[in-house]
Every structure is written in C-alpha cells, then in structure tokens.
Design a protein around this motif. Structure first.
Motif, PDB file in Angstrom:
ATOM      1  N   LYS A  36       0.842  -1.188   0.000  1.00 19.57           N
ATOM      2  CA  LYS A  36       0.000   0.000   0.000  1.00 19.57           C
ATOM      3  C   LYS A  36       0.880   1.241   0.000  1.00 19.57           C
ATOM      4  O   LYS A  36       1.773   1.377   0.829  1.00 19.57           O
ATOM      5  CB  LYS A  36      -0.901   0.010   1.234  1.00 19.57           C
ATOM      6  CG  LYS A  36      -1.809   1.228   1.278  1.00 19.57           C
ATOM      7  CD  LYS A  36      -2.696   1.231   2.489  1.00 19.57           C
ATOM      8  CE  LYS A  36      -3.570   2.486   2.417  1.00 19.57           C
ATOM      9  NZ  LYS A  36      -4.214   2.791   3.655  1.00 19.57           N
ATOM     10  N   ILE A  38       1.476   5.002   0.910  1.00 14.36           N
ATOM     11  CA  ILE A  38       0.948   5.865   1.961  1.00 14.36           C
ATOM     12  C   ILE A  38       1.596   7.238   1.906  1.00 14.36           C
ATOM     13  O   ILE A  38       2.695   7.408   1.383  1.00 14.36           O
ATOM     14  CB  ILE A  38       1.142   5.247   3.368  1.00 14.36           C
ATOM     15  CG1 ILE A  38       2.617   4.989   3.653  1.00 14.36           C
ATOM     16  CG2 ILE A  38       0.315   3.988   3.518  1.00 14.36           C
ATOM     17  CD1 ILE A  38       2.893   4.547   5.084  1.00 14.36           C
ATOM     18  N   SER A  39       0.903   8.211   2.462  1.00 19.44           N
ATOM     19  CA  SER A  39       1.416   9.580   2.523  1.00 19.44           C
ATOM     20  C   SER A  39       2.360   9.717   3.717  1.00 19.44           C
ATOM     21  O   SER A  39       2.393   8.858   4.609  1.00 19.44           O
ATOM     22  CB  SER A  39       0.258  10.562   2.676  1.00 19.44           C
ATOM     23  OG  SER A  39      -0.324  10.413   3.962  1.00 19.44           O
ATOM     24  N   GLU A  42       0.269   9.696   6.860  1.00 19.89           N
ATOM     25  CA  GLU A  42      -0.128   8.338   7.246  1.00 19.89           C
ATOM     26  C   GLU A  42       1.050   7.590   7.867  1.00 19.89           C
ATOM     27  O   GLU A  42       0.886   6.874   8.860  1.00 19.89           O
ATOM     28  CB  GLU A  42      -0.645   7.565   6.036  1.00 19.89           C
ATOM     29  CG  GLU A  42      -1.996   8.013   5.528  1.00 19.89           C
ATOM     30  CD  GLU A  42      -2.369   7.356   4.222  1.00 19.89           C
ATOM     31  OE1 GLU A  42      -3.469   6.764   4.159  1.00 19.89           O
ATOM     32  OE2 GLU A  42      -1.581   7.422   3.249  1.00 19.89           O
ATOM     33  N   TYR A 121       4.092  -1.182   3.497  1.00 17.78           N
ATOM     34  CA  TYR A 121       3.624   0.170   3.238  1.00 17.78           C
ATOM     35  C   TYR A 121       4.758   0.940   2.577  1.00 17.78           C
ATOM     36  O   TYR A 121       5.884   0.915   3.050  1.00 17.78           O
ATOM     37  CB  TYR A 121       3.204   0.854   4.548  1.00 17.78           C
ATOM     38  CG  TYR A 121       2.114   0.093   5.252  1.00 17.78           C
ATOM     39  CD1 TYR A 121       0.776   0.315   4.931  1.00 17.78           C
ATOM     40  CD2 TYR A 121       2.414  -0.878   6.200  1.00 17.78           C
ATOM     41  CE1 TYR A 121      -0.227  -0.410   5.550  1.00 17.78           C
ATOM     42  CE2 TYR A 121       1.412  -1.605   6.826  1.00 17.78           C
ATOM     43  CZ  TYR A 121       0.098  -1.363   6.498  1.00 17.78           C
ATOM     44  OH  TYR A 121      -0.894  -2.084   7.112  1.00 17.78           O
TER      45      TYR A 121
END
Length: 135
Positions: A36, A38-39, A42, A121
C-alpha cells in the motif's frame, strides 16, 4: 476487414485491457495488491500509533549516512533478492519502506511481497517526509 471494423476492434481490445488492468490493481480479480502506498502523514501516524512497525530505508549506505528517518534500519534495495533479509525475520510484521524519490521503495515493496511479506507500506521518497531526520 474494413477500416472501421479494424478501428472498433482495436478500441475494444484497448478498453478490455484497461478494465482488466484496473480490476487487477484494485484486487477485484482476486489478485493481491502487494503493498500500500501511503502519505507522509499516514506514515507519521503509523509510527506514532502502531507497535511494532519496522521502518526500512532502502537507499545506499551513503545516502543513509546523510540522514534518515529516526528508528529506520538500512537495507539497500539491491540487497533484497530471493532470500528474506535477516533484519526482517517476521513475514507478517508491518514494514514501511522509503527511498530518495520513490522508485526504489516501490521496487523494494514488490520484492518483499514476492518473498512473502504481507504488510508492506510504501512511503515513497524521503523528500515527502517533513517530520525530521537523524544522522
């Protein structure tokens, strides 16, 4: 085959390819999304709230020495191959990867997924990180 039929066929193939590709990326075709993206926000929230979380800097040792996210370990992407990295002994632990610009972290995330890691992530590039670094 007339020119119009040929154009319609090409358009239909393109549309079908695009639909299948998007369904596969979304996981709706049973394909697993390997990681995933993510920013930075996050990532920061995960670091503050999630125990344990292993943060992995996949840049070179020289880049690492010039500054990295506090608590991160260094595993250069070129060392991630067909064997699980010794520093990442639990395939089910949450792992966040980052690099300089995002290209190597994406590559590392795909490689780790192929090795069986399940919670990956991808922060992308450290240039997106606004929460400070250490040397």
């Amino acid at each position: 085959m007339s020119n119009i039929s040929f154009v319609i066929l090409v358009i239909a193939v393109f549309v079908a390819y695009t639909v299948v590709k998007n369904l596969r990326l979304s996981g709706k075709l049973g394909g697993k999304i390997p990681y995933k993206r993510i920013s930075a926000k996050e990532a920061w929230d995960m670091m503050q709230n999630q125990e344990p979380l292993t943060v992995v800097d996949v840049r070179t040792k020289g880049e690492w020495a010039n500054g990295h996210i506090k608590g991160a370990i260094n595993i250069p992407v070129e060392t991630i191959g067909s064997v699980k990295p010794k520093k990442l002994n639990d395939a089910d632990m949450p792992i966040m990867v980052y690099c300089q610009s995002g290209a190597r972290s994406s590559q590392a995330a795909r490689r780790l997924s192929a090795l069986g890691y399940t919670q990956i992530y991808d922060l992308g590039g450290i240039h997106r990180w606004t929460y400070g670094t250490v040397r």
